[in-house]
Design a protein around this motif. Structure first.
Motif, PDB file in Angstrom:
ATOM      1  N   ARG A 263       0.974  -1.247   0.034  1.00 29.98           N
ATOM      2  CA  ARG A 263       0.022   0.024   0.122  1.00 29.98           C
ATOM      3  C   ARG A 263       0.891   1.054  -0.024  1.00 29.98           C
ATOM      4  NH1 ARG A 263      -2.213  -4.971   0.379  1.00 29.98           N
ATOM      5  NH2 ARG A 263      -4.398  -4.978   1.188  1.00 29.98           N
ATOM      6  N   ARG A 264       0.197   2.323  -0.265  1.00 30.36           N
ATOM      7  CA  ARG A 264       0.982   3.537  -0.498  1.00 30.36           C
ATOM      8  C   ARG A 264       0.729   4.241   0.936  1.00 30.36           C
ATOM      9  NH1 ARG A 264       2.241   5.453  -5.312  1.00 30.36           N
ATOM     10  NH2 ARG A 264       4.000   6.200  -4.074  1.00 30.36           N
ATOM     11  N   PHE A 265       1.508   5.281   1.486  1.00 30.14           N
ATOM     12  CA  PHE A 265       1.210   6.101   2.844  1.00 30.14           C
ATOM     13  C   PHE A 265       1.667   7.449   2.646  1.00 30.14           C
ATOM     14  CE2 PHE A 265       5.426   3.906   3.573  1.00 30.14           C
ATOM     15  CZ  PHE A 265       6.148   5.305   4.051  1.00 30.14           C
ATOM     16  N   LEU A 266       0.625   8.255   3.516  1.00 33.73           N
ATOM     17  CA  LEU A 266       0.984   9.526   4.024  1.00 33.73           C
ATOM     18  C   LEU A 266       0.837   9.717   5.518  1.00 33.73           C
ATOM     19  CD1 LEU A 266       1.524  12.601   3.343  1.00 33.73           C
ATOM     20  CD2 LEU A 266      -1.142  12.850   2.936  1.00 33.73           C
ATOM     21  N   LEU A 267       1.947   9.987   6.163  1.00 33.48           N
ATOM     22  CA  LEU A 267       1.933  10.208   7.567  1.00 33.48           C
ATOM     23  C   LEU A 267       2.270  11.479   7.816  1.00 33.48           C
ATOM     24  CD1 LEU A 267       4.253   7.018   8.201  1.00 33.48           C
ATOM     25  CD2 LEU A 267       1.992   7.240   7.981  1.00 33.48           C
ATOM     26  N   ILE A 268       1.411  11.941   8.999  1.00 35.04           N
ATOM     27  CA  ILE A 268       1.651  13.054   9.474  1.00 35.04           C
ATOM     28  C   ILE A 268       1.851  13.349  11.122  1.00 35.04           C
ATOM     29  CG2 ILE A 268       0.638  15.671   9.492  1.00 35.04           C
ATOM     30  CD1 ILE A 268      -0.990  14.871   7.198  1.00 35.04           C
ATOM     31  N   ASP A 269       2.872  14.216  11.390  1.00 37.06           N
ATOM     32  CA  ASP A 269       2.904  14.166  13.041  1.00 37.06           C
ATOM     33  C   ASP A 269       3.603  15.636  13.105  1.00 37.06           C
ATOM     34  OD1 ASP A 269       3.785  13.647  15.970  1.00 37.06           O
ATOM     35  OD2 ASP A 269       2.555  11.821  15.271  1.00 37.06           O
ATOM     36  N   GLU A 270       3.388  16.303  14.234  1.00 33.89           N
ATOM     37  CA  GLU A 270       3.987  17.463  14.635  1.00 33.89           C
ATOM     38  C   GLU A 270       5.138  17.109  15.736  1.00 33.89           C
ATOM     39  OE1 GLU A 270       1.708  20.342  16.660  1.00 33.89           O
ATOM     40  OE2 GLU A 270       0.677  18.697  17.747  1.00 33.89           O
ATOM     41  N   ASN A 271       5.332  16.212  16.228  1.00 30.86           N
ATOM     42  CA  ASN A 271       6.331  15.989  17.281  1.00 30.86           C
ATOM     43  C   ASN A 271       7.785  15.575  16.518  1.00 30.86           C
ATOM     44  OD1 ASN A 271       8.088  14.935  19.297  1.00 30.86           O
ATOM     45  ND2 ASN A 271       6.469  13.461  20.034  1.00 30.86           N
ATOM     46  N   PRO A 272       8.763  16.289  16.774  1.00 30.56           N
ATOM     47  CA  PRO A 272      10.027  16.063  16.082  1.00 30.56           C
ATOM     48  C   PRO A 272      10.671  14.734  16.514  1.00 30.56           C
ATOM     49  CG  PRO A 272       9.934  18.391  17.306  1.00 30.56           C
ATOM     50  CD  PRO A 272       8.730  17.578  17.519  1.00 30.56           C
ATOM     51  N   GLU A 273      10.261  14.282  17.715  1.00 31.62           N
ATOM     52  CA  GLU A 273      10.832  12.741  18.064  1.00 31.62           C
ATOM     53  C   GLU A 273      10.235  11.816  17.267  1.00 31.62           C
ATOM     54  OE1 GLU A 273      12.851   9.812  19.961  1.00 31.62           O
ATOM     55  OE2 GLU A 273      13.264  11.808  19.592  1.00 31.62           O
ATOM     56  N   ALA A 274       8.680  12.068  16.844  1.00 35.47           N
ATOM     57  CA  ALA A 274       8.133  11.117  16.042  1.00 35.47           C
ATOM     58  C   ALA A 274       8.772  10.905  14.652  1.00 35.47           C
ATOM     59  CB  ALA A 274       6.598  11.347  15.823  1.00 35.47           C
ATOM     60  N   ILE A 275       9.277  12.175  14.175  1.00 36.22           N
ATOM     61  CA  ILE A 275       9.723  12.318  12.731  1.00 36.22           C
ATOM     62  C   ILE A 275      11.093  11.697  12.893  1.00 36.22           C
ATOM     63  CG2 ILE A 275      10.708  13.897  10.892  1.00 36.22           C
ATOM     64  CD1 ILE A 275       7.593  13.824  11.461  1.00 36.22           C
ATOM     65  N   ARG A 276      11.949  11.806  13.797  1.00 33.64           N
ATOM     66  CA  ARG A 276      13.287  11.197  13.805  1.00 33.64           C
ATOM     67  C   ARG A 276      12.890   9.515  13.853  1.00 33.64           C
ATOM     68  NH1 ARG A 276      16.276   8.370  17.066  1.00 33.64           N
ATOM     69  NH2 ARG A 276      14.555   8.040  18.519  1.00 33.64           N
TER      70      ARG A 276
END
Length: 297
Positions: A263-276
């Motif tokens: 599947r294809r995905f789009l993920l969004i989060d505002e927490n810098p630790e989540a992005i890391r």
């Protein structure tokens, strides 16, 4: 230039989700999985919505259902009754409501929303989602049961989460139970050896361990959910090549499972630790990481 289109590669966006969701195109996602922060009593920035946006005449005709709630009561009436009943919920729903309205808009006509909550919020969310989506769009209350952690001696220990399953259109939604991994029978002696070998289809109660604190799946992100839960949802409610959206992405489990299943995905989060964590987990090759924090309002 749009922030995202279906021609993009798999994408992770660092942003406040409500700042970027309105820029995403209508009906682009077959599955929206949401595991929002549970109600901790924090005051959230207040947003208001009065109706779900509709894009065409057919959707407009369905909107009567989409805002009709229990016993024919209107969405605004139900919302007002609940907000007057519980001040803490007032804050939490003001945070969650506009995001769920966006989830409805972003779902494809055959799309499914999975909303993951704990026992303190699930009953409120169920009533209001009946009003927002329409009661006919409610498909399942899924119970994720686990047995880990402390055990209270003053009440029955709370060892489950609730996942509410709603669809954009109850006449058109995609669901393929045969694509789901089967599980062992709890009483194998009561069925034939052939059935034991094949396993049984899951019900609406999912017994699944939490992410092991010492296991290979663990990322260190505090709210990480087991890949097995997301795998079951995506297997049943999407096809290879379909787009999946998670805008409380956390450790990126939705993206990791989507990639494994094609599947294809789009993920969004505002927490810098989540992005890391997601960079480490998903890698950077073939995944577009974007910083849209300047889009916050």
């Amino acid at each position: 230039m749009p922030l995202w289109t279906a021609e993009n590669p798999d994408t992770v966006i660092h942003a406040d989700n409500l700042a970027v969701l309105p820029d995403l195109p209508d009906g682009a996602f077959t599955v929206v999985y949401l595991d929002p922060p549970f109600n901790t009593g924090r005051t959230q920035r207040r947003q208001t919505t009065t109706a779900v946006r509709v894009a065409d005449a057919e959707a407009s005709a369905r909107s009567v259902t989409a805002i009709t709630g229990f016993a024919g009561q209107s969405y605004e009436r139900i919302k007002g009754d609940l907000l007057g009943y519980d001040d803490v919920f007032d804050d939490y729903w003001a945070f969650l409501e506009p995001r769920l309205a966006e989830a409805w808009r972003l779902l494809a006509p055959d799309g499914t929303l999975y909303l993951h909550l704990d026992y303190r919020e699930a009953h409120y969310a169920k009533v209001l989602l009946d009003a927002l989506f329409g009661r006919a769009c409610f498909i399942n209350e899924l119970i994720w049961a686990y047995d880990y952690g402390g055990k209270s001696k003053r009440r029955w220990p709370t060892k489950h989460d609730t996942i509410l399953m709603y669809v954009k259109d109850p006449a058109r939604y995609f669901f393929d139970s045969e694509a789901v991994d089967r599980e062992p029978y709890m009483a194998p002696g009561l069925v034939t050896p052939e059935k034991v070998a094949r396993g049984k289809l899951p019900t609406d109660v999912w017994w699944h361990t939490i992410v092991s604190p010492t296991g290979r799946e663990k990322t260190g992100y505090p709210t990480q959910k087991p890949a097995g839960l997301i795998r079951r949802m995506l297997q049943a409610s999407s096809r290879p090549g379909d787009w999946v959206l998670d805008f409380f992405a956390g450790s990126g489990t939705t993206g990791a499972v989507a990639a494994q299943l094609g599947r294809r995905f789009l993920l969004i989060d505002e927490n810098p630790e989540a992005i890391r964590v997601m960079r480490d987990r998903l890698g950077v090759e073939g995944v577009d990481f974007r910083d849209a924090t300047s889009s916050r309002s």
